[in-house]
Motif scaffolding. Sequence first.
Motif, mmCIF file in Angstrom:
data_model
loop_
_atom_site.group_PDB
_atom_site.id
_atom_site.type_symbol
_atom_site.label_atom_id
_atom_site.label_comp_id
_atom_site.label_asym_id
_atom_site.label_seq_id
_atom_site.Cartn_x
_atom_site.Cartn_y
_atom_site.Cartn_z
ATOM 1 N N TYR A 118 74.981 -90.473 16.834
ATOM 2 C CA TYR A 118 73.818 -91.242 17.308
ATOM 3 C C TYR A 118 74.193 -92.710 17.514
ATOM 4 O O TYR A 118 73.894 -93.297 18.553
ATOM 5 N N LYS A 119 74.849 -93.297 16.520
ATOM 6 C CA LYS A 119 75.192 -94.715 16.595
ATOM 7 C C LYS A 119 76.141 -95.011 17.755
ATOM 8 O O LYS A 119 76.109 -96.103 18.342
ATOM 9 N N LYS A 120 76.978 -94.038 18.096
ATOM 10 C CA LYS A 120 77.909 -94.221 19.195
ATOM 11 C C LYS A 120 77.197 -94.246 20.540
ATOM 12 O O LYS A 120 77.662 -94.887 21.491
ATOM 13 N N ASN A 121 76.061 -93.559 20.619
ATOM 14 C CA ASN A 121 75.389 -93.389 21.915
ATOM 15 C C ASN A 121 74.062 -94.130 22.042
ATOM 16 O O ASN A 121 73.545 -94.265 23.152
ATOM 17 N N PHE A 122 73.511 -94.592 20.931
ATOM 18 C CA PHE A 122 72.205 -95.248 20.966
ATOM 19 C C PHE A 122 72.208 -96.469 20.064
ATOM 20 O O PHE A 122 72.976 -96.551 19.105
ATOM 21 N N ASN A 123 71.310 -97.390 20.369
ATOM 22 C CA ASN A 123 71.061 -98.498 19.468
ATOM 23 C C ASN A 123 70.016 -98.079 18.433
ATOM 24 O O ASN A 123 69.437 -96.990 18.519
ATOM 25 N N LEU A 124 69.756 -98.932 17.483
ATOM 26 C CA LEU A 124 68.800 -98.592 16.438
ATOM 27 C C LEU A 124 67.395 -98.430 17.008
ATOM 28 O O LEU A 124 67.006 -99.169 17.926
ATOM 29 N N PRO A 125 66.619 -97.498 16.479
ATOM 30 C CA PRO A 125 65.246 -97.314 16.953
ATOM 31 C C PRO A 125 64.333 -98.388 16.367
ATOM 32 O O PRO A 125 64.706 -99.119 15.439
ATOM 33 N N ASP A 126 63.131 -98.458 16.888
ATOM 34 C CA ASP A 126 62.134 -99.382 16.366
ATOM 35 C C ASP A 126 61.407 -98.787 15.152
ATOM 36 O O ASP A 126 60.979 -99.518 14.268
ATOM 37 N N ILE A 127 61.302 -97.479 15.142
ATOM 38 C CA ILE A 127 60.608 -96.815 14.054
ATOM 39 C C ILE A 127 61.144 -95.388 13.929
ATOM 40 O O ILE A 127 61.555 -94.786 14.924
ATOM 41 N N ILE A 128 61.170 -94.876 12.712
ATOM 42 C CA ILE A 128 61.566 -93.493 12.461
ATOM 43 C C ILE A 128 60.320 -92.692 12.113
ATOM 44 O O ILE A 128 59.488 -93.141 11.324
ATOM 45 N N HIS A 129 60.223 -91.518 12.705
ATOM 46 C CA HIS A 129 59.078 -90.636 12.436
ATOM 47 C C HIS A 129 59.607 -89.379 11.756
ATOM 48 O O HIS A 129 60.322 -88.584 12.360
ATOM 49 N N VAL A 130 59.266 -89.228 10.490
ATOM 50 C CA VAL A 130 59.675 -88.069 9.706
ATOM 51 C C VAL A 130 58.623 -86.975 9.862
ATOM 52 O O VAL A 130 57.435 -87.206 9.636
ATOM 53 N N ASN A 131 59.053 -85.806 10.263
ATOM 54 C CA ASN A 131 58.173 -84.644 10.296
ATOM 55 C C ASN A 131 58.667 -83.635 9.268
ATOM 56 O O ASN A 131 59.804 -83.162 9.356
ATOM 57 N N VAL A 132 57.833 -83.319 8.313
ATOM 58 C CA VAL A 132 58.090 -82.332 7.263
ATOM 59 C C VAL A 132 59.053 -82.894 6.204
ATOM 60 O O VAL A 132 60.210 -83.183 6.490
ATOM 61 N N LEU A 133 58.532 -83.034 5.004
ATOM 62 C CA LEU A 133 59.312 -83.510 3.864
ATOM 63 C C LEU A 133 60.091 -82.363 3.226
ATOM 64 O O LEU A 133 59.738 -81.214 3.421
ATOM 65 N N THR A 134 61.194 -82.598 2.465
ATOM 66 C CA THR A 134 61.579 -83.867 1.890
ATOM 67 C C THR A 134 62.928 -84.335 2.452
ATOM 68 O O THR A 134 63.215 -85.526 2.498
ATOM 69 N N ARG A 135 63.789 -83.388 2.870
ATOM 70 C CA ARG A 135 65.148 -83.755 3.289
ATOM 71 C C ARG A 135 65.150 -84.814 4.384
ATOM 72 O O ARG A 135 65.910 -85.791 4.320
ATOM 73 N N SER A 136 64.328 -84.610 5.409
ATOM 74 C CA SER A 136 64.304 -85.558 6.517
ATOM 75 C C SER A 136 63.804 -86.916 6.061
ATOM 76 O O SER A 136 64.172 -87.954 6.621
ATOM 77 N N GLY A 137 62.949 -86.919 5.037
ATOM 78 C CA GLY A 137 62.469 -88.177 4.491
ATOM 79 C C GLY A 137 63.564 -88.946 3.763
ATOM 80 O O GLY A 137 63.610 -90.185 3.813
ATOM 81 N N LEU A 138 64.468 -88.245 3.095
ATOM 82 C CA LEU A 138 65.589 -88.901 2.428
ATOM 83 C C LEU A 138 66.522 -89.553 3.443
ATOM 84 O O LEU A 138 67.088 -90.626 3.184
#
Length: 413
Positions: A118-138
Amino acid sequence: MLCLQCLCFAMKANKLRNNNPGVLLFTPWYPNRYDSMFGLFVQRHAEIISVDEPVVVIYIHGTDQNLKSNFEIEVSQKDNLQEIRIYFTKKSNNKGVLSGISSMIRYIRAFFKVWRFYKKNFNLPDIIHVNVLTRSGLQALYLKYIYKIPYVITEHWSRYMPGNNSFRGWIHKQLTKIVVKNARAVSAVSQKLLKSMKDAGLEHSNYKLVYNYVDTHLFKPPKENIKNEVIHFLHVSCFEDKSKNISGIINVIEQLQTMGYDFKMTMVGDGVDFDRVQNLIAEKNLNSVITCTGVLEGQALASYYQQADYQVLFSNYETFGIVVYEGFAAGLPAIATKTADFDYHIDEKKGILVDVKDQQGLFEAMKYCIEKQPEFKTDYLRNYAIQYFSKDAVLQQIKDLYDSALKQGYVNQ
């Protein structure tokens, strides 16, 4: 760039560069090479967000299937939505606890591999949207501390609800509480799910409702209202009896048939209990009454909504129950249990409510529909679906979620 209110305030003078998604979405549930229906509602959220803003989805999938390498990355793009899927093999020579630890380590390695991609192809996002806890939230929590990116959460999982009660384990609960505490905003797809999360100790000062999206252009009433010779019921689900209580529906159908009522039931879907359901139908000699179609998508599914008279959902628990609202969009009333927010959304103008596991109540409701054939206003049902669950309605709910997070004054530096 984010076409969301208050983003200019939140971003201040920070200008987004090329290849900068407004939203980075993490989810452990998403359509993939092994299951095109898994987490479809999350993909729909991503699609409608991408109407306003570039979105990148990161999905990590562990598999026991043979892969060409230990980690495989797939990228797909549709307009403003880019999906990055990374597959890793869970196979291990270890057993028991060691096998679980090995799988967890591979999952963590997969995350860092896909993040480097991701870092190689994109810049940092403005916001992260987590759908379904918990792993993605970590994952989002880690990026918040390292890169100061805020995140919000949308929960779909029924595990907090009394009928499921699978939110267990002290460490798991503590990690989830930390993830929730550090989010800028938390949303759930129903009031009951939201309440269940709070009851589970997941407190937050900024809870919101974000419904699942119904494609009101696909699901719509038939052009011609053709009356069926006999009442035709419809059940659409993932064929998991623990939650959907399909066996309860079959018991009621057997009772109705025994009493001589003439009607049809179509069951659409597939899942872990599909064979068990078919066997139960055969054992009760109901093949002439019940038809199982398997999974249907798109217009094929929409046609069944159009052809039915009433939808039946006899669930033990639901977080949202999107099939009911897809039916509304097609002008189809529902018989449903008092799960999710059905007791809020279903009144005498939209269908009939019955208590959970109340087979006698379901029997009376279906009997009433067969005998009295109550009519419901198609336009009223459809307009209700458009008002609360259409693309525009849900997009506004997500915008409100982001706005409430960004108003707290975060500046991406």
